[in-house]
Design a protein around this motif. Structure first.
Motif, PDB file in Angstrom:
ATOM      1  N   UNK A 268       8.850 -27.942  58.545  1.00  0.00           N
ATOM      2  CA  UNK A 268       8.289 -29.264  58.241  1.00  0.00           C
ATOM      3  C   UNK A 268       7.073 -29.160  57.330  1.00  0.00           C
ATOM      4  N   UNK A 269       6.737 -30.278  56.709  1.00  0.00           N
ATOM      5  CA  UNK A 269       5.523 -30.307  55.896  1.00  0.00           C
ATOM      6  C   UNK A 269       4.281 -30.483  56.762  1.00  0.00           C
ATOM      7  N   UNK A 270       4.461 -31.123  57.917  1.00  0.00           N
ATOM      8  CA  UNK A 270       3.351 -31.366  58.837  1.00  0.00           C
ATOM      9  C   UNK A 270       3.832 -31.115  60.262  1.00  0.00           C
ATOM     10  N   UNK A 271       3.018 -30.435  61.053  1.00  0.00           N
ATOM     11  CA  UNK A 271       3.307 -30.181  62.467  1.00  0.00           C
ATOM     12  C   UNK A 271       2.296 -30.947  63.315  1.00  0.00           C
ATOM     13  N   UNK A 272       2.783 -31.684  64.318  1.00  0.00           N
ATOM     14  CA  UNK A 272       1.903 -32.383  65.250  1.00  0.00           C
ATOM     15  C   UNK A 272       2.035 -31.728  66.615  1.00  0.00           C
ATOM     16  N   UNK A 273       0.923 -31.206  67.127  1.00  0.00           N
ATOM     17  CA  UNK A 273       0.908 -30.592  68.460  1.00  0.00           C
ATOM     18  C   UNK A 273       0.499 -31.647  69.470  1.00  0.00           C
ATOM     19  N   UNK A 274       1.436 -32.007  70.346  1.00  0.00           N
ATOM     20  CA  UNK A 274       1.184 -33.033  71.353  1.00  0.00           C
ATOM     21  C   UNK A 274       0.638 -32.379  72.620  1.00  0.00           C
ATOM     22  N   UNK A 275      -0.670 -32.418  72.796  1.00  0.00           N
ATOM     23  CA  UNK A 275      -1.287 -31.875  73.996  1.00  0.00           C
ATOM     24  C   UNK A 275      -1.831 -30.469  73.830  1.00  0.00           C
ATOM     25  N   UNK A 276      -2.694 -30.096  74.779  1.00  0.00           N
ATOM     26  CA  UNK A 276      -3.350 -28.796  74.725  1.00  0.00           C
ATOM     27  C   UNK A 276      -2.433 -27.601  74.789  1.00  0.00           C
ATOM     28  N   UNK A 277      -1.452 -27.558  75.717  1.00  0.00           N
ATOM     29  CA  UNK A 277      -0.574 -26.375  75.797  1.00  0.00           C
ATOM     30  C   UNK A 277       0.158 -26.085  74.496  1.00  0.00           C
ATOM     31  N   UNK A 278       0.659 -27.124  73.834  1.00  0.00           N
ATOM     32  CA  UNK A 278       1.348 -26.921  72.561  1.00  0.00           C
ATOM     33  C   UNK A 278       0.386 -26.384  71.514  1.00  0.00           C
ATOM     34  N   UNK A 279      -0.796 -26.973  71.443  1.00  0.00           N
ATOM     35  CA  UNK A 279      -1.777 -26.539  70.447  1.00  0.00           C
ATOM     36  C   UNK A 279      -2.226 -25.106  70.701  1.00  0.00           C
ATOM     37  N   UNK A 280      -2.519 -24.773  71.952  1.00  0.00           N
ATOM     38  CA  UNK A 280      -2.996 -23.424  72.253  1.00  0.00           C
ATOM     39  C   UNK A 280      -1.936 -22.372  71.975  1.00  0.00           C
ATOM     40  N   UNK A 281      -0.671 -22.703  72.286  1.00  0.00           N
ATOM     41  CA  UNK A 281       0.407 -21.734  72.101  1.00  0.00           C
ATOM     42  C   UNK A 281       0.708 -21.504  70.631  1.00  0.00           C
ATOM     43  N   UNK A 282       0.801 -22.571  69.865  1.00  0.00           N
ATOM     44  CA  UNK A 282       1.262 -22.462  68.478  1.00  0.00           C
ATOM     45  C   UNK A 282       0.136 -22.266  67.465  1.00  0.00           C
ATOM     46  N   UNK A 283      -1.111 -22.514  67.881  1.00  0.00           N
ATOM     47  CA  UNK A 283      -2.238 -22.325  66.971  1.00  0.00           C
ATOM     48  C   UNK A 283      -3.102 -21.140  67.383  1.00  0.00           C
ATOM     49  N   UNK A 284      -2.673 -20.440  68.453  1.00  0.00           N
ATOM     50  CA  UNK A 284      -3.362 -19.232  68.914  1.00  0.00           C
ATOM     51  C   UNK A 284      -4.862 -19.470  69.117  1.00  0.00           C
ATOM     52  N   UNK A 285      -5.158 -20.448  69.955  1.00  0.00           N
ATOM     53  CA  UNK A 285      -6.548 -20.782  70.231  1.00  0.00           C
ATOM     54  C   UNK A 285      -6.708 -21.041  71.722  1.00  0.00           C
ATOM     55  N   UNK A 286      -7.926 -20.925  72.195  1.00  0.00           N
ATOM     56  CA  UNK A 286      -8.228 -21.209  73.596  1.00  0.00           C
ATOM     57  C   UNK A 286      -9.058 -22.482  73.745  1.00  0.00           C
ATOM     58  N   UNK A 287      -9.318 -23.170  72.652  1.00  0.00           N
ATOM     59  CA  UNK A 287     -10.128 -24.393  72.703  1.00  0.00           C
ATOM     60  C   UNK A 287      -9.371 -25.514  73.405  1.00  0.00           C
ATOM     61  N   UNK A 288     -10.106 -26.400  74.049  1.00  0.00           N
ATOM     62  CA  UNK A 288      -9.509 -27.548  74.703  1.00  0.00           C
ATOM     63  C   UNK A 288      -9.044 -28.578  73.694  1.00  0.00           C
ATOM     64  N   UNK A 289      -8.117 -29.424  74.113  1.00  0.00           N
ATOM     65  CA  UNK A 289      -7.511 -30.375  73.189  1.00  0.00           C
ATOM     66  C   UNK A 289      -8.514 -31.406  72.696  1.00  0.00           C
ATOM     67  N   UNK A 290      -9.501 -31.768  73.501  1.00  0.00           N
ATOM     68  CA  UNK A 290     -10.486 -32.762  73.053  1.00  0.00           C
ATOM     69  C   UNK A 290     -11.370 -32.205  71.947  1.00  0.00           C
ATOM     70  N   UNK A 291     -11.522 -30.904  71.886  1.00  0.00           N
ATOM     71  CA  UNK A 291     -12.250 -30.279  70.765  1.00  0.00           C
ATOM     72  C   UNK A 291     -11.323 -30.027  69.575  1.00  0.00           C
ATOM     73  N   UNK A 292     -10.060 -29.751  69.862  1.00  0.00           N
ATOM     74  CA  UNK A 292      -9.114 -29.451  68.789  1.00  0.00           C
ATOM     75  C   UNK A 292      -8.661 -30.697  68.039  1.00  0.00           C
ATOM     76  N   UNK A 293      -8.435 -31.774  68.776  1.00  0.00           N
ATOM     77  CA  UNK A 293      -7.778 -32.947  68.198  1.00  0.00           C
ATOM     78  C   UNK A 293      -8.582 -33.502  67.012  1.00  0.00           C
ATOM     79  N   UNK A 294      -7.803 -34.066  66.062  1.00  0.00           N
ATOM     80  CA  UNK A 294      -8.426 -34.694  64.909  1.00  0.00           C
ATOM     81  C   UNK A 294      -8.827 -33.745  63.805  1.00  0.00           C
ATOM     82  N   UNK A 295      -8.632 -32.451  64.016  1.00  0.00           N
ATOM     83  CA  UNK A 295      -9.013 -31.458  63.000  1.00  0.00           C
ATOM     84  C   UNK A 295      -7.783 -30.695  62.548  1.00  0.00           C
TER      85      UNK A 295
END
Length: 294
Positions: free
Chosen positions: A218-245
């Motif tokens: 895809x041209x753009x990936x949307x991670x819905x929720x913290x587990x998806x973001x942490x797994x696919x972006x290799x980060x330990x940050x919480x979703x409220x800090x990750x979101x919007x960036x």
């Protein structure tokens, strides 16, 4: 005559509501089992002995044991039993097999077949369906959640319950629908009782979703929720800090895909005040697509 049960026992509606709240939503046996029924203890058998004449003496049945024997049995270490195929904890060999199968899949259909035949994740043994994906695999936008719930497990499609209906409205707000996006989950099998997948289960399934993203491209990936973001972006940050960036998901072949972490629809149903945050995130996605020419 004394009543068999106390008068203040909960009625059936209370029991059903309790079972539903803890995730017990289906019967395991065709017939109900009376857990209060008394079961007669099985008689103990002694090993046959050999008489002095050489004849075998039949074992003597006894329902009584001495206090010394009872104490020995209570203090005896548990007997080790080999784990069954359906309850064994997946090992590193299964994770390696998942990586191999994911790598050899050249199409989404082939990847789905590999996942359907894969038995290395325990979640498959309790799930009804493989929840692979929904939407358009040629779409410019791919959304990835964490794992299917009860409705998704029944229908075999991601985001079809209350969370899915909210997600549809969120997509419609920026001019998208399920024909113009592709939706999947990190975990393709429903965890029993909708519990949180373990880190080991996530690692077992990670190669499949990473390959799925790579094949969709895809041209753009949307991670819905913290587990998806942490797994696919290799980060330990919480979703409220990750979101919007904007972040970047890099595929195995080295392709960098812009990724927007945002709040999961299920979280928004519990915390409606944060819908405004998700709205801002989706506006960022809309602007990114416009900048990319979509």
């Amino acid at each position: 005559m004394t009543a068999a049960f106390p008068n203040n026992r909960p009625d059936i509606a209370d029991l059903l509501a309790f079972y539903a709240s803890v995730g017990v939503d289906e019967a395991l046996e065709d017939r109900s089992v009376n857990r209060f029924a008394e079961v007669a203890p099985k008689p103990m058998e002694r090993a046959p002995t050999v008489a002095s004449s050489g004849d075998t003496v039949a074992p003597q049945r006894s329902t009584n044991i001495s206090r010394a024997e009872a104490g020995d049995r209570a203090n005896a270490p548990p007997v080790a039993r080999p784990p069954s195929a359906t309850t064994a904890v997946p090992d590193e060999a299964q994770a390696a097999l998942a990586r191999q199968l994911a790598t050899t899949a050249t199409t989404l259909d082939e990847l789905r077949q590999h996942m359907a035949s894969f038995d290395g994740c325990n979640l498959k043994t309790t799930a009804k369906s493989l929840v692979f994906a929904d939407g358009n695999p040629e779409a410019a936008v791919m959304l990835v959640g964490e794992a299917p719930g009860r409705d998704e497990d029944i229908e075999g499609l991601p985001f079809v319950g209350r969370s899915g209906r909210l997600l549809d409205r969120m997509l419609a707000a920026i001019g998208l629908d399920r024909t113009s996006v592709y939706i999947a989950n990190v975990i393709p099998w429903r965890p029993p009782g909708n519990r949180t997948p373990t880190p080991h289960e996530t690692e077992i399934c990670r190669p499949f979703i990473e390959r799925q993203i790579e094949l969709v491209n895809p041209k753009v990936l949307i991670n819905l929720g913290g587990p998806s973001a942490k797994t696919l972006l290799n980060t330990s940050e919480g979703i409220l800090r990750l979101r919007g960036n904007w972040r970047v998901h890099t595929t195995a072949s080295g392709i960098a895909i812009p990724a927007m972490p945002t709040l999961h629809p299920a979280y928004l149903l519990r915390t409606p005040a944060h819908k405004k945050l998700a709205w801002r995130d989706f506006l960022e996605v809309k602007a990114k697509l416009r900048a990319l020419g979509d």
